[in-house]
Design a protein around this motif. Structure first.
Motif, PDB file in Angstrom:
ATOM      1  N   GLU A 665       0.923  -1.299   0.042  1.00  0.00           N
ATOM      2  CA  GLU A 665      -0.065   0.238   0.116  1.00  0.00           C
ATOM      3  C   GLU A 665       0.955   1.274  -0.261  1.00  0.00           C
ATOM      4  O   GLU A 665       0.608   2.206  -0.805  1.00  0.00           O
ATOM      5  CB  GLU A 665      -0.884   0.131   1.182  1.00  0.00           C
ATOM      6  N   LYS A 666       1.950   1.326   0.726  1.00  0.00           N
ATOM      7  CA  LYS A 666       2.788   2.486   0.823  1.00  0.00           C
ATOM      8  C   LYS A 666       3.710   2.517  -0.251  1.00  0.00           C
ATOM      9  O   LYS A 666       4.663   3.307  -0.143  1.00  0.00           O
ATOM     10  CB  LYS A 666       3.554   2.672   2.237  1.00  0.00           C
ATOM     11  N   HIS A 668       5.848   0.170  -0.803  1.00  0.00           N
ATOM     12  CA  HIS A 668       6.779  -0.743  -0.529  1.00  0.00           C
ATOM     13  C   HIS A 668       6.539  -1.994  -1.496  1.00  0.00           C
ATOM     14  O   HIS A 668       5.704  -2.409  -1.936  1.00  0.00           O
ATOM     15  CB  HIS A 668       6.821  -1.207   0.897  1.00  0.00           C
ATOM     16  N   ASP A 715      11.449  -0.585   1.735  1.00  0.00           N
ATOM     17  CA  ASP A 715      10.810   0.417   1.842  1.00  0.00           C
ATOM     18  C   ASP A 715      10.653   1.287   0.861  1.00  0.00           C
ATOM     19  O   ASP A 715       9.554   1.629   0.382  1.00  0.00           O
ATOM     20  CB  ASP A 715      11.030   0.951   3.095  1.00  0.00           C
ATOM     21  N   ARG A 758       2.713   4.926  -3.685  1.00  0.00           N
ATOM     22  CA  ARG A 758       3.272   5.518  -2.887  1.00  0.00           C
ATOM     23  C   ARG A 758       2.521   6.976  -2.758  1.00  0.00           C
ATOM     24  O   ARG A 758       2.285   7.509  -1.902  1.00  0.00           O
ATOM     25  CB  ARG A 758       4.829   5.920  -3.267  1.00  0.00           C
ATOM     26  N   HIS A 761      -0.815   6.689  -1.203  1.00  0.00           N
ATOM     27  CA  HIS A 761      -0.762   6.484   0.354  1.00  0.00           C
ATOM     28  C   HIS A 761      -0.576   8.188   0.739  1.00  0.00           C
ATOM     29  O   HIS A 761      -1.236   8.481   1.865  1.00  0.00           O
ATOM     30  CB  HIS A 761       0.415   5.828   0.811  1.00  0.00           C
ATOM     31  N   GLN A 765      -3.226  10.633   2.928  1.00  0.00           N
ATOM     32  CA  GLN A 765      -3.132  11.384   4.308  1.00  0.00           C
ATOM     33  C   GLN A 765      -3.983  12.446   4.726  1.00  0.00           C
ATOM     34  O   GLN A 765      -4.119  12.692   5.708  1.00  0.00           O
ATOM     35  CB  GLN A 765      -1.586  11.556   4.328  1.00  0.00           C
TER      36      GLN A 765
END
Length: 1078
Positions: A665-666, A668, A715, A758, A761, A765
């Motif tokens: 999801e991020k 990674h 990451d 990325r 994500h 925020q």
């Protein structure tokens, strides 16, 4: 079957003619009706039979694996009846029960059921028939006594049975007793009180026996009895001694030491010391268990005689014994020492089948067959004796023993006939000699053909096949032996050859046998000169496998990778050996194989196997009834096992999924693989472009033994991550590796996905769209633009934009058409971030509207207008962009002054101006959507519709207080109905406004003394079943002195169809929401 009595040393022979490895099959009872219930009692008999009383006795069943017996129920039935009745309400614990209340002269049967904590057993076998009669009835003195001659009284009153459950009173009848029938009265007294109480008041007792059940425990009682007949009662008998209700003895004590000794290969001797306290012993129960199994099986189900089957030769057993009496079973004895089931050591039986193999005129070579019974020890010696055929004295041939079954006898006289006999020896000694051979003449053999083959052996006997083996003749004839012919004879049939061409080896597999049939075989050797003499016939053999026979198993050891052949014998003896052969030649000290034998198992393991190990491998278990088997190793099977062996010796960690990647999801990127098996001791490493990567904050490496997953999470996946990724795994001796190449286009696709995730994500925020702008068409054809936002606060700003769209009408549009196409944008923002959603609205939005238009179209309806008639088709959504076609009699109609085609937002219509006869016929409209056409029809080919022929003006102006008359001529077939309306409301006939219809032809509406309130739009509707006409008249009433008003036609506004744009904010207060379109 052995019958025995209790002696100071008890002996039991356990004998088994069958070979059942897991159980001891005696004759068991039927399975209990309830699991765990005891077996049925046995040996039910009736004793002490009297005219209304018997004593029933039985023996308890063996309870090897069941719970202890807690009592018994006794049932009776009269002979000739199938109905059983229970004699005792409460169970009795001892194996005796007195039954009274029988009918004199009636015959009865009895049976018993045992009870334990699990339930009630099946009934025992019923007893023999007994008849309730007084045993002294026939011996009774026939004496006539006077009325006062009643001096005789019962004597010898005593308790014949004393138990906790009951006691049985017995006495001798009075003698003489008189001719009249007697009955008895019994009284009891608590010892020492002197108070007597009659106890059989409800029973007219006729036999000198009576059971008493209701005595109190711990008290002593005395009893006396009177005899009575129709003349009166006798004096009472002498009272009994004090009697207390107790069990006198109880179960026996456990038997003493149990000793088992060898008997035969399927039976053993079992001996034990009797119990110290036998307490009226009935017999014994014996149980057996295989050593190590802890499962006991009964050896006998009758405590006094039995035969036990199922002792497996070669198995080791222990035994235990229980003593039995009427109170039940004693405790188990101690177990015997373990004993293997083997024959007792004896001398061998006699050899047989002595034959001559060769003779040179001065010596003979003789051969013989082994004894049928080795005596429990390996035969290690043979002794040969001879004699002249015409003498009786035997002479020893060999003082030193020979171990082979052939012997050369020297020093013979040519032309003399000799007889021979042979004895076999083992550790127990020398056995009995064989029967003398037939006289054999010492004469040199000169035949050109070979002598007989010998030592025929039958192996691997099955229901339809066997293998016969033999040894080559000692005498070969004039030339070398080239082969053999095998002959076979079924019992009762002649011999016939099994092979047309001579075979070059000394064995043959015979197939096609009849299961259960008996066969014998002979072998003839062949050389260049011809076929030689036949061998002695083999021993008769029945085509039937030994019970429990198993075949050789071929496999690969899962731990070592060794290829092996394994065999488990169904029986062995103490002297048995496993003799392995290849192509029926015994294997001895061969470096290519290793043989390991343990108990009944033998295993042959190949050392570096290759094609030289192909062939038939067989095994024979010596000193058995022919236990043997074979297995042929083929090239295909060997190659398969070699491959499996290599995989075991060079193991790999099996993978369920190879190395793969997953974008998280991020942004990674997770690299992972999954094993089929993984131990906690697994080790592994990740290698990226030939460089090992260790676990760190940027590269998190881990594994899970439960899911068998190994993973590495990167990451920040960037352009520098383009590489070849490899995982190397070690788990014990097994290892494996898996690689994943992420280069060029493949890498670019992964990088693009990672960057997108990325950015997503980061976008999420702040306030963002959970669902982007989309459109939805409702059932009423409203076009709704929808989106959903989340993670919003009161400070979040919302705005919407629409490009390439110039006209603004809030959020509603008159109609959705091509001019409404364009780009719609919605935007969210606050101090945490922003998000934008754009929707391109084009022709695709029209498609659901088209579907709704065609499918929602109504049937055509007829509407009368001032110009003529109008055919109308209603639908949920209609624009000129929707493709339609009007047809008259299947001909397409084009819009004209005569027939005008148009529509509104909710209908399509066609106007026929001043219809005439030629406009009659069938009309239809076709509505085409994106996939199919929808057709609606109307028939104007019938009789005349209702219509207004003439007489009505379009506009009427009249002064108040005048009379208004609206009159017209109507026509139709059938006659039409006429309805007047004012401002679209139906007019009802009154004195002020009167409606008339004369001769169904002249319709009028007359309004007297009109007022300004009578002004308005009037209409007349003329209609029959074929249609009608609707005519409108505008009436204006003006006041006296005023000028007549100027009337203009009033057109109804067209209806508009809205397009709604809306947004959905789930967590937004309505007061803080802002939405605008430009």
């Amino acid at each position: 079957m052995v019958i025995y009595t209790v002696l100071p040393l008890c002996l039991l022979i356990l004998y088994s003619p069958t070979l059942l490895p897991c159980s001891l099959p005696y004759s068991p009872d039927a399975a209990p009706s309830v699991a765990g219930a005891p077996g049925a009692p046995i040996s039910v008999k009736a004793f002490d039979i009297n005219s209304d009383y018997v004593l029933v006795a039985w023996k308890p069943p063996n309870t090897t694996n069941e719970a202890a017996i807690t009592g018994y129920f006794v049932d009776k039935r009269e002979s000739g009846s199938a109905t059983w009745s229970q004699c005792n309400d409460a169970s009795v614990r001892i194996c005796k029960y007195p039954v009274h209340g029988l009918s004199v002269g009636h015959a009865y049967h009895f049976r018993v059921r045992a009870v334990n904590s699990a339930g009630i057993s099946r009934p025992s076998r019923e007893s023999d028939k007994v008849t309730a009669l007084d045993p002294a009835e026939r011996e009774r003195l026939q004496v006539v006594i006077k009325e006062d001659d009643l001096e005789g009284r019962p004597t010898d009153m005593h308790a014949s049975e004393i138990f906790k459950s009951y006691i049985v009173l017995s006495w001798k009848p009075p003698s003489p007793g008189g001719r009249a029938p007697l009955w008895y009265i019994i009284e009891k007294s608590v010892s020492g009180t002197g108070a007597w109480q009659r106890i059989n008041t409800a029973v007219k007792l006729q036999s000198p026996r009576y059971p008493v059940f209701d005595l109190e425990a711990g008290k002593k009682y005395q009893f006396r009895v009177y005899s009575e007949n129709l003349y009166g009662a006798s004096e009472a008998s002498k009272p009994t001694d004090p009697i207390e209700k107790v069990d006198e003895h109880g179960v026996p004590s456990a038997p003493g030491q149990v000793v088992a000794t060898r008997n035969t290969k399927s039976s053993v001797f079992v001996q034990w010391n009797p119990p110290k306290h036998p307490n009226h012993l009935i017999g014994y129960y014996i149980d057996a268990s295989l050593v190590g199994s802890k499962a006991w099986a009964p050896c006998n189900h009758k405590p006094y005689k039995f035969v036990v089957h199922g002792l497996t030769p070669g198995e080791t057993y222990v035994f235990r014994v229980q003593a039995v009496n009427i109170y039940g079973l004693s405790d188990e004895s101690q177990e015997s020492t373990p004993i293997a089931v083997e024959s007792a050591l004896t001398t061998p039986s006699a050899p047989h089948g002595i034959t001559m193999l060769s003779c040179d005129g001065a010596s003979m070579i003789i051969a013989w067959k082994s004894p049928k019974h080795c005596g429990g020890s390996k035969i290690n010696a043979y002794y040969v004796d001879k004699r002249d055929a015409d003498t009786l004295a035997w002479k020893e041939v060999n003082s030193a023993p020979t171990k082979t079954k052939t012997y050369t006898v020297d020093g013979l006289t040519e032309g003399t006939f000799y007889e021979f006999k042979v004895q076999a020896g083992n550790l127990a000694g020398v056995g009995v000699p064989s029967a003398p051979s037939t006289p054999l003449k010492c004469e040199a053999w000169t035949s050109a053909v070979p002598g007989p083959a010998y030592d025929l052996a039958l192996r691997e006997v099955r229901g339809d096949s066997l293998v016969i083996l033999w040894k080559a003749p000692v005498y070969t004839g004039a030339s070398a032996i080239t082969g053999y012919i095998v002959e076979m004879a079924k019992k009762g049939h002649h011999y016939h050859p099994l092979n047309e061409e001579a075979i070059g080896h000394c064995y043959l597999q015979v197939t096609g046998l009849e299961a259960g049939a008996e066969y014998t075989f002979k072998v003839k050797a062949v050389n260049a000169e011809g076929v030689g003499k036949a061998s002695q016939a083999s021993e008769p053999v029945v085509a039937k496998a030994l019970p429990g026979t198993q075949e050789i198993q071929c496999g690969v050891d899962e731990d070592t990778g060794d290829i092996f052949l394994s065999f488990e014998a169904c029986e062995i003896s103490e002297t048995s050996n496993f003799a392995w052969s290849k192509n029926y030649k015994e294997i001895s000290d061969c470096p290519r194989v290793a043989i390991e034998t343990k108990g009944k198992h033998s295993k042959l393991t190949f050392v570096n196997p290759d094609v030289s190990d192909l062939g038939a491998f067989s095994v024979v278990v010596t000193d058995t009834d022919g236990v043997s088997a074979s297995h042929t190793v083929t090239e295909d099977a060997l190659n398969t096992m070699l491959e499996l062996s290599y995989n075991i010796r060079h193991p790999i960690v099996p993978l369920k999924h190879q190395l793969n990647y997953e974008v998280l999801e991020k942004g990674h990127v997770r690299f992972w693989l999954q094993c089929l098996k993984m131990s906690p001791a697994v080790t592994y490493r990740f290698i990226v472009n030939d460089k090992e990567v260790t676990s760190s904050d940027s590269h998190k490496i881990s594994h899970d033994v439960n899911t068998r997953v190994i993973q590495m999470t990167v990451d920040h996946f960037s352009k520098a991550s383009e590489a070849t990724y490899t995982v190397q795994i070690h788990d014990g001796r097994a290892k494996n590796q898996s690689s994943l190449v992420l280069l060029r286009d493949v890498f670019k696709a992964v990088l693009k996905e990672a960057e997108f995730q990325r950015s997503e994500h980061i976008r999420k925020q702040g306030p963002h769209f959970a669902e982007y702008l989309s459109y939805h068409v409702d059932d009423d054809c409203t076009v709704l633009l929808v989106c959903k936002v989340t993670n919003t606060f009161s400070r979040t700003c919302y705005c919407g934009y629409r490009y390439q769209f110039t006209s603004v009408n809030s959020t509603f549009f008159l109609q959705f058409s091509r001019k409404d196409q364009g780009h719609y944008k919605a935007k969210l923002s606050d101090d945490r971030g922003k998000d934008t959603s754009v929707l391109s609205v084009g022709v695709v939005v029209s498609l659901p509207l088209l579907f709704l238009s065609g499918s929602s179209a109504s049937e055509l309806v007829l509407q009368c207008t001032p110009e003529g008639i109008r055919l109308q088709c209603y639908m949920k959504y209609y624009t000129e962009e929707i493709r339609t076609a009007w047809l008259h009699k299947d001909s397409k109609i084009s819009s004209s002054e005569k027939m005008r085609i148009a529509g509104t937002a909710e209908m399509a219509w066609m106007q026929i101006r001043e219809p005439s006869e030629k406009e009659k016929g069938h009309y239809s409209i076709q509505i085409m959507d994106a996939t199919k056409s929808h057709t609606r029809t109307f028939d104007l080919s019938g009789q005349d519709r209702g219509r207004v022929v003439g007489g009505l003006p379009d506009v009427v102006t009249i002064m108040e207080q005048k009379t208004l008359s609206l009159t017209c001529t109507v026509w139709g077939d059938p006659s039409p109905e006429v309805t007047w309306f004012k401002n679209e409301n139906e007019v009802v006939s009154t004195e002020h406004a009167k409606i008339t219809l004369e001769a169904n032809k002249f319709a009028s509406l007359t309004i007297t003394a009109v007022t300004p309130e009578d002004s308005g739009k009037y209409s007349i509707n003329v209609r029959n079943k074929y249609g009608g006409e609707f005519v409108e008249i505008t009436v204006s009433v003006y006041k006296h002195g005023e000028s007549p008003p100027e009337n203009k036609p009033h057109l109804s506004p067209l209806l508009s169809f809205p397009v709604i744009l809306s947004f959905y904010f789930p967590h937004l207060s309505p007061l803080t929401s802002q939405l605008s379109f430009f």
